[in-house]
Every structure is written in C-alpha cells, then in structure tokens.
Write an enzyme that holds these catalytic residues in place. Structure first.
Site: not given
Ligand code: IDP
Ligand code: MG
Length: 140
Positions: A11, A51, A93, A114, A117, A128
């Site tokens: 991320k 998302y 998470t 965080n 993913h 995905e």
C-alpha cells in the site's frame, strides 16, 4: 497442502517509506513466490471498484483516498496454501493486534495505513488477480 495463488498489494504508506524490498523479503522468506508484479498508481475508480465490498463501511471513502495517495505494488504470490500463508505473514488488520514478526506489526502506521492487502479467500483471490492481471502477465 495445495498450491494456490493470492493477490497482494503493497500500500501507499509502505511505498512512500521505501519499504517494498523489506516487505517482499517477508513473503519470500515465508515460502511464497512472486509470479507477477507491477507498480501502479490506482485511480479513484479502480480503488472504489476494488474495495466495493466495503462501500457501506464508514471508513470506505477514507480508505479509497488513502489507496490513491501514492503508488502501490500489486503482485501475485504463489505457494502452498498461499491465501492463508499470506495472511499469516501480513498479520492482523489492526497493527496493534498483529503478531511479532508480521509485516503489519513491523511496518504498519495505523489501522488504515497498514502496509499490505491480501485476498481473504481462494474465491476472492481469483477475482482480485483477474482485476489486476492478464493471464500472460503471470509467470510461475
Ligand atoms: P484486511 O485488509 O485485513 O482484509 P478488511 O477488513 O478487509 O481488512 O479492511 C480492508 C482495509 O480497510 C484494511 O486493510 C484497512 O486498510 C482498512 N480498514 C479496515 N477497518 C478499518 C477501520 O475501522 N478504520 C479505518 N480503516 C480500516
Ligand atoms: Mg480484506
């Protein structure tokens, strides 16, 4: 054990802090192999679509804005039980609840930022992976 493939995203909080290599090392040391990888800038539409499952959650618009705040690395990881293995390597998470040695424990900035993913099931992994990669971009 079954050979599986799962989708992983590094991320923007992690790409911003130059942590791509350290995070990839965690996957490789954990027995997963990178079979596809690209660094991209998500558009708002792509982040919203990716998302969409969270669209009714209060954090959805913040999450979309965070995911487009800088480049991400999308990758396909392959290995024994790759979906669960990846989630183990990532950690919980919420980094405050993540186990020692996990990516989120070591690198995450917050519950939102965080660092990684990972797909949460084999069915979602297939969806995905197809969201980001053509078949010919995946080389085992
Ligand atoms: P996961 O990434 O561990 O599968 P999900 O529940 O699917 O966790 O949530 C997707 C992402 O949304 C999280 O990784 C995190 O970036 C963000 N997120 C989840 N819950 C919250 C929250 O309560 N506040 C802010 N962001 C959240
Ligand atoms: Mg999830």
């Amino acid at each position: 054990m079954t050979q599986e493939r799962t989708l992983s995203i590094i991320k923007p909080d992690a790409t911003r802090r130059n942590l791509i290599g350290k995070i990839i090392t965690k996957f490789e040391d954990g027995g997963l192999k990178i079979v596809a990888q690209k660094k991209i800038q998500l558009t708002q539409k792509l982040a919203e679509d990716f998302y969409a499952v969270h669209k009714d959650r209060p954090f959805y618009s913040d999450l979309v804005n965070f995911m487009i705040s800088g480049p991400v690395v999308v990758q396909v990881l392959e290995g024994d039980d790759a979906v669960i293995r990846n989630r183990e390597i990532m950690g919980a998470t919420n980094p405050a609840e993540a186990a020692d040695g996990t990516i989120r424990k070591e690198f995450a900035e917050s519950l939102e930022a965080n660092s990684v993913h990972g797909s949460d099931s084999l069915d979602n992994a297939k969806i995905e992976i197809e969201f980001f990669f053509d078949k010919n971009e995946i080389v085992g």
